[in-house]
Design an enzyme around this catalytic site. Structure first.
Site, PDB file in Angstrom:
ATOM      1  N   GLU A 147       5.188  14.051   6.078  1.00  0.00           N
ATOM      2  CA  GLU A 147       5.704  13.357   4.894  1.00  0.00           C
ATOM      3  C   GLU A 147       7.223  13.154   4.990  1.00  0.00           C
ATOM      4  O   GLU A 147       7.735  12.084   4.651  1.00  0.00           O
ATOM      5  CB  GLU A 147       5.322  14.152   3.634  1.00  0.00           C
ATOM      6  CG  GLU A 147       5.867  13.609   2.335  1.00  0.00           C
ATOM      7  CD  GLU A 147       5.473  12.176   2.008  1.00  0.00           C
ATOM      8  OE1 GLU A 147       4.609  11.612   2.694  1.00  0.00           O
ATOM      9  OE2 GLU A 147       6.072  11.614   1.078  1.00  0.00           O
ATOM     10  N   ASN A 167      -3.166 -12.762  -7.241  1.00  0.00           N
ATOM     11  CA  ASN A 167      -3.027 -11.520  -6.461  1.00  0.00           C
ATOM     12  C   ASN A 167      -4.349 -11.287  -5.742  1.00  0.00           C
ATOM     13  O   ASN A 167      -5.411 -11.499  -6.348  1.00  0.00           O
ATOM     14  CB  ASN A 167      -2.800 -10.311  -7.367  1.00  0.00           C
ATOM     15  CG  ASN A 167      -1.414 -10.296  -7.989  1.00  0.00           C
ATOM     16  OD1 ASN A 167      -0.614 -11.166  -7.738  1.00  0.00           O
ATOM     17  ND2 ASN A 167      -1.161  -9.282  -8.795  1.00  0.00           N
ATOM     18  N   GLY A 168      -4.312 -10.800  -4.514  1.00  0.00           N
ATOM     19  CA  GLY A 168      -5.554 -10.497  -3.797  1.00  0.00           C
ATOM     20  C   GLY A 168      -5.701 -11.390  -2.581  1.00  0.00           C
ATOM     21  O   GLY A 168      -4.749 -12.055  -2.153  1.00  0.00           O
ATOM     22  N   GLU A 198      10.426   5.106   6.082  1.00  0.00           N
ATOM     23  CA  GLU A 198      10.244   4.091   5.045  1.00  0.00           C
ATOM     24  C   GLU A 198      11.536   3.527   4.499  1.00  0.00           C
ATOM     25  O   GLU A 198      11.663   2.330   4.303  1.00  0.00           O
ATOM     26  CB  GLU A 198       9.523   4.722   3.841  1.00  0.00           C
ATOM     27  CG  GLU A 198       8.059   4.882   3.981  1.00  0.00           C
ATOM     28  CD  GLU A 198       7.505   5.473   2.695  1.00  0.00           C
ATOM     29  OE1 GLU A 198       6.739   4.771   2.046  1.00  0.00           O
ATOM     30  OE2 GLU A 198       7.850   6.613   2.326  1.00  0.00           O
ATOM     31  N   LYS A 243       9.006   9.560   4.928  1.00  0.00           N
ATOM     32  CA  LYS A 243      10.044   9.195   3.943  1.00  0.00           C
ATOM     33  C   LYS A 243      11.248   8.602   4.662  1.00  0.00           C
ATOM     34  O   LYS A 243      11.793   7.599   4.243  1.00  0.00           O
ATOM     35  CB  LYS A 243      10.492  10.407   3.109  1.00  0.00           C
ATOM     36  CG  LYS A 243       9.555  10.859   2.017  1.00  0.00           C
ATOM     37  CD  LYS A 243       9.569  10.028   0.763  1.00  0.00           C
ATOM     38  CE  LYS A 243       8.491   9.010   0.690  1.00  0.00           C
ATOM     39  NZ  LYS A 243       7.132   9.334   0.540  1.00  0.00           N
ATOM     40  N   HIS A 300       3.438  19.758  24.596  1.00  0.00           N
ATOM     41  CA  HIS A 300       2.335  19.026  25.246  1.00  0.00           C
ATOM     42  C   HIS A 300       2.627  17.532  25.364  1.00  0.00           C
ATOM     43  O   HIS A 300       1.706  16.727  25.476  1.00  0.00           O
ATOM     44  CB  HIS A 300       1.028  19.255  24.468  1.00  0.00           C
ATOM     45  CG  HIS A 300       0.636  20.698  24.442  1.00  0.00           C
ATOM     46  ND1 HIS A 300       0.171  21.359  25.559  1.00  0.00           N
ATOM     47  CD2 HIS A 300       0.691  21.621  23.448  1.00  0.00           C
ATOM     48  CE1 HIS A 300      -0.061  22.627  25.246  1.00  0.00           C
ATOM     49  NE2 HIS A 300       0.245  22.812  23.972  1.00  0.00           N
ATOM     50  N   TRP A 354       3.864 -11.069  -2.094  1.00  0.00           N
ATOM     51  CA  TRP A 354       4.003 -10.269  -0.877  1.00  0.00           C
ATOM     52  C   TRP A 354       3.086 -10.960   0.136  1.00  0.00           C
ATOM     53  O   TRP A 354       1.864 -10.971  -0.030  1.00  0.00           O
ATOM     54  CB  TRP A 354       3.553  -8.839  -1.151  1.00  0.00           C
ATOM     55  CG  TRP A 354       3.833  -7.852  -0.043  1.00  0.00           C
ATOM     56  CD1 TRP A 354       4.991  -7.162   0.167  1.00  0.00           C
ATOM     57  CD2 TRP A 354       2.931  -7.420   0.973  1.00  0.00           C
ATOM     58  NE1 TRP A 354       4.861  -6.333   1.254  1.00  0.00           N
ATOM     59  CE2 TRP A 354       3.596  -6.471   1.770  1.00  0.00           C
ATOM     60  CE3 TRP A 354       1.610  -7.741   1.302  1.00  0.00           C
ATOM     61  CZ2 TRP A 354       3.008  -5.843   2.857  1.00  0.00           C
ATOM     62  CZ3 TRP A 354       1.018  -7.111   2.396  1.00  0.00           C
ATOM     63  CH2 TRP A 354       1.718  -6.173   3.153  1.00  0.00           C
ATOM     64  N   LYS A 392       4.256  -1.069  -3.397  1.00  0.00           N
ATOM     65  CA  LYS A 392       3.887   0.136  -4.147  1.00  0.00           C
ATOM     66  C   LYS A 392       2.372   0.277  -4.258  1.00  0.00           C
ATOM     67  O   LYS A 392       1.835   1.376  -4.233  1.00  0.00           O
ATOM     68  CB  LYS A 392       4.528   0.069  -5.539  1.00  0.00           C
ATOM     69  CG  LYS A 392       4.397   1.336  -6.346  1.00  0.00           C
ATOM     70  CD  LYS A 392       5.284   2.431  -5.805  1.00  0.00           C
ATOM     71  CE  LYS A 392       5.162   3.740  -6.535  1.00  0.00           C
ATOM     72  NZ  LYS A 392       5.662   4.862  -5.716  1.00  0.00           N
ATOM     73  N   CYS A 404       1.774  -8.152  -4.712  1.00  0.00           N
ATOM     74  CA  CYS A 404       2.085  -9.248  -5.622  1.00  0.00           C
ATOM     75  C   CYS A 404       2.026  -8.794  -7.074  1.00  0.00           C
ATOM     76  O   CYS A 404       1.409  -7.782  -7.400  1.00  0.00           O
ATOM     77  CB  CYS A 404       1.085 -10.374  -5.431  1.00  0.00           C
ATOM     78  SG  CYS A 404       0.960 -10.924  -3.738  1.00  0.00           S
ATOM     79  N   ARG A 425       6.952  -3.118  -6.763  1.00  0.00           N
ATOM     80  CA  ARG A 425       5.728  -3.170  -5.968  1.00  0.00           C
ATOM     81  C   ARG A 425       5.978  -3.774  -4.591  1.00  0.00           C
ATOM     82  O   ARG A 425       5.141  -3.634  -3.698  1.00  0.00           O
ATOM     83  CB  ARG A 425       4.668  -3.981  -6.706  1.00  0.00           C
ATOM     84  CG  ARG A 425       4.317  -3.380  -8.059  1.00  0.00           C
ATOM     85  CD  ARG A 425       3.557  -4.364  -8.889  1.00  0.00           C
ATOM     86  NE  ARG A 425       2.289  -4.696  -8.282  1.00  0.00           N
ATOM     87  CZ  ARG A 425       1.164  -4.034  -8.506  1.00  0.00           C
ATOM     88  NH1 ARG A 425       1.154  -3.030  -9.329  1.00  0.00           N
ATOM     89  NH2 ARG A 425       0.052  -4.384  -7.911  1.00  0.00           N
TER      90      ARG A 425
END
Ligand code: F6R
Length: 615
Positions: free
Chosen positions: A487, A103-104, A494, A491, A510, A77, A610, A2, A27
């Site tokens: 990574e 926010n939170g 995402e 990427k 395996h 969000w 973000k 948020c 974000r």
């Protein structure tokens, strides 16, 4: 996640708040809203989806507005309650006179909601935030002082909050309060701002006051007062933001992600600046506040991080152990915080975070701090909550990263770890002089090598086109590049939503090998010069034998491998230990071009944020 923007001043309030929210958009969010003080009234506007919808809504209802004098805006969000207009902020009390953005997460919202419902408050949303609106309104009805009402109310909240409040009966006043969630005040000339992050205000002012936990900001266009939890006025330092508004421009690139990938050579130069400038001089790392004896006696380092930053930590384990012989444990913050750890006062605990606001990492660092470990934070946000917990702080100076998918902060963190590892090695005397000089020489060359990759991306673009229709991918590597495999796969996931998994190449047989056929491409990262090149080549052969399409990411000049692989992405030659700096770049570009080719929202992938400020 948020974002909050509050503004009091003579500019066009709607435009200032919209601009601020736009600068926080990166974000990640699913709905947006704004409350405007207009004459004697407070008017609320909310929309679902992107900010353009809020902009259009405000435009279409422009005739309702006389001349707003202040306002608060929010991008949400979803955590409690689905993304919807009713759950979007601002939230209002029952009579609608008080509005709040938040926010939170309020952990005790259920209890508060029950108490307030019994008192007659009517709840409209499923959010935890709405309790704040009712709570402050209830207090205000008793104490008739908005500042006091906010102070009394926030003392009853458990969890994390950055809130902004306005009340119809208190003209032109915005009150902000925070605990465990960032909030700052921007100081202007005849105008002031409140925001959850600096990009929201950078276009208007660089003068900033960062609120600490339990502080309250009382803001009008002409005044800013900060108080502590008891109402005592606090004199705060006004800091000057280091960034220019230009940092928030795409500068001709189609996406911020592409721009940020292309900034990486300069980012590396920035990190090295003043720290590694001469191969004959020791690394200058004054940020590390451990004395030489402590460094010499270090037995254990723990690296705690999430996501991409965790991958930096994984590479750092190889680098630090290789250069210093000190044992390094790497763990996801979300795992660290729910187990009995062996961290103690002799452990060096390193928190890695581009945002410096990741809730899990902050909690983990606080736990480690309680055990008296020395806390070193590696972050791109020296102004963050995590940075404030640091005993030693390495700011990685990558500049603001707007794209949700981290790229330049990854490379900047990685370079910082090379410097840290060499610094420790120099204090301990664990590296031979000639090796050290060659290593430093190679590090100084890294920006040029990354530039070489960026100067010709045709093969990567063609590869992206060729492979964009696949639904699954496997990335394999060994050693220090295992982190690159993780990574690279992250990427791709995402930003293109293609299922991709990184594996240690030796693990393929395996289990994962069972998945291999012509529908499952395998990207092998194989850098010659080290001890694993031939092994990964064999692992790639095994994949080929199962009809998998193969991509090589290598600096090998051996043209024989062109027959084994469907595509060979060639990168400049570099020592294996430094190669993650080089190999990460084609992985970023491949993910970028696949996502771009598929028409995805590259800079703001769905469901991602973000700064992950909730657990
Ligand atoms: C991926 C990405 C995330 C973050 C993770 C931790 O591109 O950026 O995986 O790395 O959410 O965030 P920070 O690094 O801010 O602690």
């Amino acid at each position: 996640m948020c974002g909050i923007v509050g503004y009091a001043g003579n500019r066009d309030v709607v435009s200032v708040i919209l601009k601020g929210l736009t600068n926080l958009e990166y974000r990640g969010y699913d709905s947006a809203g704004m409350a405007l003080r207009d004459g004697d009234d407070i008017k609320v506007y909310k929309t679902l989806g992107k900010l353009i919808n809020l902009k259009n809504e405000l435009e279409s209802r422009k005739s309702e507005l006389i001349q707003p004098t202040c306002g608060i805006g929010h991008i949400r969000w979803a955590t409690h309650g689905s993304p919807s207009i009713v759950n979007a902020h601002p939230h209002s009390c029952t009579c609608g006179k008080l509005v709040v953005v938040h926010n939170g997460i309020i952990e005790n919202y259920k209890e508060l909601r029950e108490e307030l419902t019994v008192k007659g408050c009517v709840f409209k949303s499923q959010t935890d935030t709405e309790v704040i609106a009712h709570l402050v309104a209830d207090e205000y009805s008793k104490v008739k002082d908005l500042e006091k009402a906010v102070r009394n109310s926030v003392s009853k909240l458990q969890g994390a909050y950055a809130v902004c409040v306005m009340h119809k009966n208190v003209p032109d006043l915005i009150i902000g309060a925070r605990k465990h969630a960032p909030m700052l005040v921007g100081i202007g000339d005849g105008e002031n701002f409140i925001a959850s992050d600096t990009p929201a205000i950078i276009e208007y002012t660089k003068k900033t006051i960062y609120l600490d936990d339990n502080e309250i900001a009382i803001v009008t266009k002409d005044s800013v007062k900060i108080t502590d939890a008891d109402g005592n006025e606090v004199v705060k330092k006004v800091e000057v933001l280091p960034w220019e508004p230009i940092a928030l421009s795409k500068l001709g690139y189609k996406h911020f992600m592409l721009k940020e990938i292309h900034e990486q050579p300069d980012v590396i130069r920035n990190v090295l600046n003043g720290k590694l400038y001469d191969i004959d001089a020791p690394i200058v790392l004054n940020e590390v506040k451990l004395d030489k004896d402590t460094i010499k006696n270090l037995k254990k380092i723990e690296i705690i991080a999430c996501g991409t930053s965790l991958h930096v930590g994984m590479a750092a384990k190889y680098i630090i152990e290789n250069f210093t012989g000190i044992s390094v444990e790497v763990e996801a913050s979300s795992e660290y915080i729910y187990r009995k750890t062996t961290t103690d006062a002799s452990t060096l605990v390193i928190g890695v975070s581009q945002s410096g606001e990741t809730a899990d990492t902050i909690t983990a660092i606080k736990q480690a701090k309680e055990k008296n470990a020395h806390i070193l934070i590696v972050t791109n946000r020296p102004d963050s909550n995590m940075a404030r917990l640091a005993d030693s702080l390495i700011p990685v100076n990558a500049g603001i990263e707007v794209s949700v998918a981290a790229t330049k902060s990854y490379i900047a963190q990685m370079i910082s770890f090379y410097l840290l590892a060499i610094h420790i090695a120099e204090v301990k005397g664990t590296l031979d002089d000639v090796y050290l000089k060659n290593l430093k020489h190679e590090i100084i060359q890294l920006p040029t090598k990354v530039e070489e990759i960026l100067s010709n991306t045709t093969t990567i673009q063609e590869c992206a086109k060729k492979f964009s229709s696949f639904k699954n991918f496997i990335y394999i590597a060994r050693g220090v590049n295992l982190a690159t495999a993780y990574e690279g796969a992250l990427k791709l996931k995402e930003i293109s939503y293609i299922n991709a998994t990184g594996y240690a190449a030796g693990e393929l047989k395996h289990g994962p090998i069972a998945m291999l056929d012509e529908t499952m491409p395998v990207l092998s990262i194989l850098m010659p010069g080290g001890i694993t090149y031939e092994k990964i080549l064999s692992n790639s052969e095994e994949a080929k034998a199962r009809n998998a399409k193969l991509i090589a990411l290598t600096s090998s000049k051996d043209t024989n491998i062109d027959a084994l692989f469907d595509v060979v992405l060639r990168v400049p030659q570099v020592s294996e230990i430094l190669s993650p700096v080089i190999t990460c770049v084609p992985c970023q570009l491949l993910a970028y071009y696949i996502a771009e080719f598929l028409g995805k929202d590259v800079d703001q992938p769905r469901n991602l944020a973000k700064s992950v400020t909730v657990e």
